[in-house]
Design a protein around this motif. Structure first.
Motif, mmCIF file in Angstrom:
data_model
loop_
_atom_site.group_PDB
_atom_site.id
_atom_site.type_symbol
_atom_site.label_atom_id
_atom_site.label_comp_id
_atom_site.label_asym_id
_atom_site.label_seq_id
_atom_site.Cartn_x
_atom_site.Cartn_y
_atom_site.Cartn_z
ATOM 1 N N ASN A 251 -2.213 3.208 -6.647
ATOM 2 C CA ASN A 251 -3.612 3.603 -6.521
ATOM 3 C C ASN A 251 -4.481 2.846 -7.520
ATOM 4 O O ASN A 251 -5.559 2.355 -7.177
ATOM 5 N N ILE A 252 -4.006 2.713 -8.758
ATOM 6 C CA ILE A 252 -4.763 1.988 -9.780
ATOM 7 C C ILE A 252 -4.881 0.509 -9.405
ATOM 8 O O ILE A 252 -5.958 -0.083 -9.504
ATOM 9 N N VAL A 253 -3.802 -0.076 -8.949
ATOM 10 C CA VAL A 253 -3.813 -1.490 -8.552
ATOM 11 C C VAL A 253 -4.787 -1.701 -7.396
ATOM 12 O O VAL A 253 -5.601 -2.629 -7.409
ATOM 13 N N ARG A 254 -4.726 -0.830 -6.396
ATOM 14 C CA ARG A 254 -5.594 -0.969 -5.216
ATOM 15 C C ARG A 254 -7.058 -0.712 -5.572
ATOM 16 O O ARG A 254 -7.948 -1.417 -5.089
ATOM 17 N N LEU A 255 -7.322 0.276 -6.411
ATOM 18 C CA LEU A 255 -8.706 0.536 -6.829
ATOM 19 C C LEU A 255 -9.275 -0.659 -7.581
ATOM 20 O O LEU A 255 -10.442 -1.032 -7.392
ATOM 21 N N ASN A 256 -8.458 -1.281 -8.422
ATOM 22 C CA ASN A 256 -8.902 -2.481 -9.123
ATOM 23 C C ASN A 256 -9.170 -3.620 -8.143
ATOM 24 O O ASN A 256 -10.094 -4.405 -8.331
ATOM 25 N N GLY A 257 -8.370 -3.704 -7.095
ATOM 26 C CA GLY A 257 -8.602 -4.723 -6.066
ATOM 27 C C GLY A 257 -9.931 -4.523 -5.359
ATOM 28 O O GLY A 257 -10.672 -5.483 -5.127
ATOM 29 N N VAL A 258 -10.236 -3.284 -5.008
ATOM 30 C CA VAL A 258 -11.520 -2.987 -4.372
ATOM 31 C C VAL A 258 -12.656 -3.303 -5.332
ATOM 32 O O VAL A 258 -13.668 -3.900 -4.948
ATOM 33 N N THR B 35 0.807 -1.223 0.000
ATOM 34 C CA THR B 35 0.000 0.000 0.000
ATOM 35 C C THR B 35 0.837 1.269 0.000
ATOM 36 O O THR B 35 0.294 2.354 -0.117
ATOM 37 N N THR B 36 2.144 1.126 0.133
ATOM 38 C CA THR B 36 2.996 2.314 0.109
ATOM 39 C C THR B 36 4.087 2.131 -0.940
ATOM 40 O O THR B 36 4.422 1.001 -1.326
ATOM 41 N N ALA C 276 -16.627 0.566 3.096
ATOM 42 C CA ALA C 276 -15.501 1.096 3.879
ATOM 43 C C ALA C 276 -14.587 -0.027 4.364
ATOM 44 O O ALA C 276 -13.360 0.124 4.355
ATOM 45 N N ASP C 277 -15.155 -1.155 4.781
ATOM 46 C CA ASP C 277 -14.331 -2.279 5.244
ATOM 47 C C ASP C 277 -13.477 -2.833 4.114
ATOM 48 O O ASP C 277 -12.295 -3.113 4.292
ATOM 49 N N ILE C 278 -14.088 -2.988 2.948
ATOM 50 C CA ILE C 278 -13.343 -3.500 1.796
ATOM 51 C C ILE C 278 -12.267 -2.500 1.382
ATOM 52 O O ILE C 278 -11.125 -2.869 1.116
ATOM 53 N N ALA C 279 -12.617 -1.221 1.343
ATOM 54 C CA ALA C 279 -11.644 -0.183 0.975
ATOM 55 C C ALA C 279 -10.490 -0.151 1.974
ATOM 56 O O ALA C 279 -9.321 -0.014 1.582
ATOM 57 N N ASN C 280 -10.796 -0.286 3.259
ATOM 58 C CA ASN C 280 -9.749 -0.297 4.290
ATOM 59 C C ASN C 280 -8.795 -1.476 4.105
ATOM 60 O O ASN C 280 -7.586 -1.319 4.307
ATOM 61 N N GLU C 281 -9.335 -2.634 3.708
ATOM 62 C CA GLU C 281 -8.486 -3.806 3.460
ATOM 63 C C GLU C 281 -7.458 -3.516 2.372
ATOM 64 O O GLU C 281 -6.382 -4.097 2.361
ATOM 65 N N TRP C 282 -7.806 -2.638 1.446
ATOM 66 C CA TRP C 282 -6.914 -2.300 0.341
ATOM 67 C C TRP C 282 -6.132 -1.017 0.600
ATOM 68 O O TRP C 282 -5.519 -0.455 -0.302
ATOM 69 N N GLY C 283 -6.161 -0.536 1.841
ATOM 70 C CA GLY C 283 -5.324 0.596 2.222
ATOM 71 C C GLY C 283 -5.933 1.963 1.988
ATOM 72 O O GLY C 283 -5.216 2.963 2.016
ATOM 73 N N PHE C 284 -7.227 2.043 1.769
ATOM 74 C CA PHE C 284 -7.896 3.336 1.613
ATOM 75 C C PHE C 284 -8.532 3.727 2.946
ATOM 76 O O PHE C 284 -9.316 2.961 3.502
ATOM 77 N N TRP C 285 -8.197 4.919 3.416
ATOM 78 C CA TRP C 285 -8.700 5.360 4.713
ATOM 79 C C TRP C 285 -9.588 6.590 4.592
ATOM 80 O O TRP C 285 -10.469 6.792 5.412
ATOM 81 N N HIS C 286 -9.375 7.399 3.611
ATOM 82 C CA HIS C 286 -10.179 8.612 3.405
ATOM 83 C C HIS C 286 -11.269 8.272 2.388
ATOM 84 O O HIS C 286 -11.016 8.218 1.186
ATOM 85 N N MET C 287 -12.471 8.027 2.883
ATOM 86 C CA MET C 287 -13.536 7.511 2.027
ATOM 87 C C MET C 287 -13.973 8.497 0.943
ATOM 88 O O MET C 287 -14.332 8.090 -0.152
ATOM 89 N N GLY C 288 -13.913 9.783 1.212
ATOM 90 C CA GLY C 288 -14.282 10.770 0.205
ATOM 91 C C GLY C 288 -13.329 10.742 -0.981
ATOM 92 O O GLY C 288 -13.750 10.724 -2.140
#
Length: 170
Positions: free
Chosen positions: A110-117, A77-78, A132-144
């Motif tokens: 970001n593209i890889v993680r968005l595709n994962g979600v 994620t980093t 939000a739970d699925i997004a958090n699993e892929w390293g997204f914390w700011h939902m907006g």
């Protein structure tokens, strides 16, 4: 043109009279072929002046990244984690991804993680799944910001993807 062709073929396979979504050719197109073509298209849209072909070291780093991303686990994620996977410095990783795809390591991740979600939302059988739970699993914390980036890449909000998936499954 190639991306549009693959997308049209996949859509035809999924549509009425097609082979359906839960088949290996469709899963492969959605998970591997289309994301790779998107990255290639992005890189092709850039007017890049590549100074030299990829070195063996950079080719090995790219292969290591692709092997790691092909694993069923959550990707790095980093940028630091991604450079460790590649076995190169962050600066070398930046050169590599800029040269290969025309984007920064952060944009690539970001593209890889968005595709994962997107895949996770599309595959879920759970009617109570929380985006939000699925997004958090892929390293997204700011939902907006996540929702904005998701819509920018897929043309719809994550809630629409989830709702459409659940409607199709009945």
């Amino acid at each position: 043109k190639m991306l549009l062709g693959v997308f049209a073929e996949t859509t035809r396979k999924v549509g009425p009279g097609g082979i359906g979504i839960n088949t290996e050719p469709v899963r492969c197109a959605l998970e591997v072929t289309i994301p790779r073509l998107i990255l290639s298209t992005i890189a092709g849209a850039q007017d890049l002046k590549i100074r030299s072909p990829l070195t063996n070291r950079r080719l090995r780093a790219l292969a290591a990244i692709e092997r790691r991303l092909a694993m069923p686990t959550t990707p790095p994620t980093t940028v630091g984690e991604l450079s460790q996977v590649a076995g190169v410095s962050e600066r070398t990783l930046q050169y590599l991804l800029k040269q290969k795809y025309g984007i920064t390591p952060k944009a690539y991740l970001n593209i890889v993680r968005l595709n994962g979600v997107h895949r996770a939302l599309y595959r879920t059988n759970n009617r109570k799944a929380k985006i939000a739970d699925i997004a958090n699993e892929w390293g997204f914390w700011h939902m907006g910001q996540f929702a904005k980036d998701y819509k920018g890449l897929f043309g719809e909000l994550p809630s629409v993807t989830l709702a459409n998936r659940l409607v199709r499954r009945g």
